[in-house]
Enzyme design. Structure first.
Site, PDB file in Angstrom:
ATOM      1  N   CYS A   1       0.832  -1.192   0.000  1.00  0.00           N
ATOM      2  CA  CYS A   1       0.000   0.000   0.000  1.00  0.00           C
ATOM      3  C   CYS A   1       0.873   1.250   0.000  1.00  0.00           C
ATOM      4  O   CYS A   1       2.094   1.183  -0.041  1.00  0.00           O
ATOM      5  CB  CYS A   1      -0.902   0.001   1.233  1.00  0.00           C
ATOM      6  SG  CYS A   1      -1.914  -1.486   1.397  1.00  0.00           S
TER       7      CYS A   1
ATOM      8  N   ASN B   1       1.731  -0.237   5.434  1.00  0.00           N
ATOM      9  CA  ASN B   1       2.179  -0.720   4.133  1.00  0.00           C
ATOM     10  C   ASN B   1       3.062  -1.926   4.390  1.00  0.00           C
ATOM     11  O   ASN B   1       4.121  -1.790   5.004  1.00  0.00           O
ATOM     12  CB  ASN B   1       2.962   0.385   3.415  1.00  0.00           C
ATOM     13  CG  ASN B   1       3.727  -0.130   2.212  1.00  0.00           C
ATOM     14  OD1 ASN B   1       3.307  -1.068   1.549  1.00  0.00           O
ATOM     15  ND2 ASN B   1       4.871   0.489   1.935  1.00  0.00           N
ATOM     16  N   GLY B   2       2.642  -3.111   3.956  1.00  0.00           N
ATOM     17  CA  GLY B   2       3.500  -4.270   4.143  1.00  0.00           C
ATOM     18  C   GLY B   2       2.735  -5.560   4.312  1.00  0.00           C
ATOM     19  O   GLY B   2       1.537  -5.642   4.047  1.00  0.00           O
TER      20      GLY B   2
END
Length: 614
Positions: free
Chosen positions: A2, A77-78
């Site tokens: 993301c 994000n991840g």
């Protein structure tokens, strides 16, 4: 994967800045094409773009949770590869879950353990949590820096984001570059000093670091660092441990609710990951693995073997496809596409980068994205296991500088005298190299070759590997493709860092211990094939295109790069056939053509980003 962004401002009504938050978030649309979300409460504004991989129906962000009448909000994000285990532990501690996504697991991990939650995480991540209990925002980045995170504090505003472009949307953050930033571009680049964002007011949260921003300001700290300790396993035990760790991390990283494929070059690193993926898919009944390779139109006609690239990959790709029975996709590009995509590569990085090495990966990922959302890649094995030529050549080992950039004097000659005097590039490079060497965790009593190789390993993991991880993240996320890198599992990296050099090179081969660990997994001819790096174009049309482009820039009096460079020196290089094609410049893949393309990218960056020098 993301894109995340946001800002904290202790004074004023942030709801008046809702459109600013939307603009910042939209700059990251390529990272998350599936959904967007924003959240503003009190002094905190958070934005998120989502690429759905786990539990696509749920997991929208920013994700909010309430606990003991306090509010927690996360943008993330991840991927957490140990989310199932963490979820069970949190449930045993009384936490309840509404989704199957790892975002909720991470948020509850923060609620339970606060900033110490990072100790529990196995994965690749960059995230920010607004914590109303402590009146602060907590940010963290994964241990090896696979996922990016930048920040800026200007006056009373703290801004962060996955990429600099998000921060530059905020009116407080300007595209200003000073002497350090120029030194990063011209003497360090396309690498970057960890923590340095090039722009004056933009910084990078370093890998393995966390940050707390509160009314008292910024506090940064390392929650993980490489450690040195005595290695007690023998060769066979070491190979078995490496094999077990690699198999475990590959299987963790194959978990997804969307299709996963493998990037296959026919080399040791990608072939090993693909073989492990095929074995896992066969055991779990998930069907055939899709694989992808990249090449260039007519490259076989122009390929010339040399010490950094001893052979073409094509026959080896076919060898592995036949061996593993994968559903293989051959992707090839022509020179005009590579040249055109140089601009896309620049915009994806927000900085000049690895030129056609970037643009080819951008195009490659764009093709993969048509059929897949997640890929696994063999990035980082050479840094971790010692595969690069500079691990094995005495003149590079003892160069006294970063061995992937051993022509610093030539690089300084490309600059105008005024800029050389202002930024002092050789002095800057020397300081950055000394800083890196000083960081190396020493082992008591270690001397000679093993101490030298520990330094070299540390430099590669902390200084060269981030360049390639940046490249992989920006080019893949530039088209909304998630690429996972199993060799960057922190458990594997920490273990291999302490393997003595004579065991790492067992059998008198580069990456000898990895080859031994993979015996029985790969055919012997692939297992002991000489290393070949990521393929690049050898078509002379590419050199002609980028050289012409750079000469046109030199002929245009409005080109913003002109005050920074020695145009006569660059014309001299362009006029020399040998320098144009074989000038050693950066790493294994960047020589004369890439120098012209890099300078052209610098010019475009200065113009399009309206960079102010001073």
């Amino acid at each position: 994967m993301c894109g995340i962004t946001g800002f904290i401002q202790w004074r004023g009504d942030l709801t008046q800045h809702s459109q600013l938050l939307v603009k910042m978030t939209e700059t990251l649309g390529h990272r998350g094409p599936d959904a967007a979300g924003t959240w503003i409460s009190g002094p905190c504004a958070l934005g998120h773009r989502r690429l759905s991989v786990i539990d696509p129906e749920n997991g929208a962000q920013p994700m909010i949770a309430r606990h003991d009448d306090k509010v927690y909000a996360i943008v993330y994000n991840g991927e957490l590869y140990n989310a199932p285990e963490l979820k069970i532990e949190l449930q045993q501690r009384g936490h309840h879950f509404l989704t199957e996504c790892d975002t909720e697991v991470l948020l509850h991990a923060y609620i339970e353990w606060g900033p110490d939650c990072t100790e529990k995480l196995n994965g690749i991540f960059a995230f920010a949590v607004w914590d109303s209990l402590r009146d602060q925002v907590f940010l963290a980045r994964d241990r090896l820096g696979v996922k990016p995170l930048f920040y800026s504090q200007v006056d009373d505003v703290f801004v962060f984001g996955s990429e600099p472009k998000a921060l530059l949307q905020h009116p407080k953050v300007k595209p200003n570059v000073g002497p350090e930033g120029l030194a990063e571009v011209f003497i360090i680049g396309p690498a970057r000093t960890p923590g340095h964002g090039v722009y004056k007011d933009i910084f990078e949260l370093r890998p393995g670091h966390a940050m707390i921003y509160s009314r008292n300001g910024i506090r940064k700290y390392a929650y993980w660092e490489l450690e040195s300790y005595n290695h007690t396993d023998n060769v066979d035990e070491t190979a078995a441990k490496v094999r077990d760790l690699l198999q475990d991390t590959v299987e963790r990283q194959l978990v997804s609710d969307v299709p996963v494929c493998s990037l296959l070059s026919g080399g040791l690193d990608s072939s090993a990951l693909t073989a492990l993926a095929v074995d896992y898919y066969n055991r779990t009944g998930q069907g055939q693995v899709d694989t992808y390779s990249v090449d260039y139109v007519d490259n076989d006609k122009h390929f010339k073997s040399h010490s950094f690239q001893p052979g073409a990959d094509g026959p080896w790709i076919k060898r592995m496809v036949d061996e593993l029975k994968t559903n293989h996709h051959y992707v090839a590009f022509d020179t005009p596409e590579l040249v055109t995509a140089l601009d896309n590569a620049l915009y994806s990085r927000d900085l000049p980068g690895m030129t056609d090495v970037d643009s080819s990966l951008y195009l490659f990922c764009r093709e993969i994205k048509k059929n897949a959302t997640v890929a696994i890649s063999g990035e980082a094995a050479d840094e971790i296991f010692g595969g690069y030529p500079w691990f094995h050549r005495e003149e590079m080992l003892s160069s006294g500088t970063f061995p992937w950039s051993v022509a610093p004097k030539m690089r300084t000659e490309l600059l105008s005298p005024e800029i050389r005097e202002w930024i002092r590039p050789l002095e800057y490079l020397g300081d950055r190299y000394s800083d890196a060497v000083a960081e190396v965790p020493k082992l008591d009593g270690e001397t000679g070759k093993q101490a030298q190789m520990r330094v070299m390993s540390y430099l590669n993991i902390t200084r060269f590997m981030p360049t390639l991880l940046d490249r992989k993240d920006r080019m893949s996320m530039g088209v909304g493709l998630e690429v996972r890198v199993p060799y960057c599992d922190h458990r594997l990296v920490q273990y291999v860092f302490n393997i003595p050099w004579e065991i790492k090179t067992v059998g008198n081969r580069e990456k000898g211990i990895l080859r031994k660990a993979l015996e029985g997994i790969l055919p012997d001819d692939v297992l002991y094939r000489k290393k070949s790096p990521y393929p690049k174009t050898h078509n002379p049309a590419y050199l002609n295109a980028v050289r012409t482009q750079m000469l046109d820039i030199l002929d245009d009096s409005s080109s913003p790069i002109l005050p920074l460079i020695d145009a006569a020196k660059i014309r001299e290089i362009a006029a020399s056939p040998e320098s144009s094609s074989n000038l050693p410049w950066f790493g294994q893949l960047m020589s004369g053509p890439q120098l012209f393309a890099y300078l052209a990218q610098v010019n475009l960056w200065l113009r399009k980003y309206n960079v102010s020098i001073g």
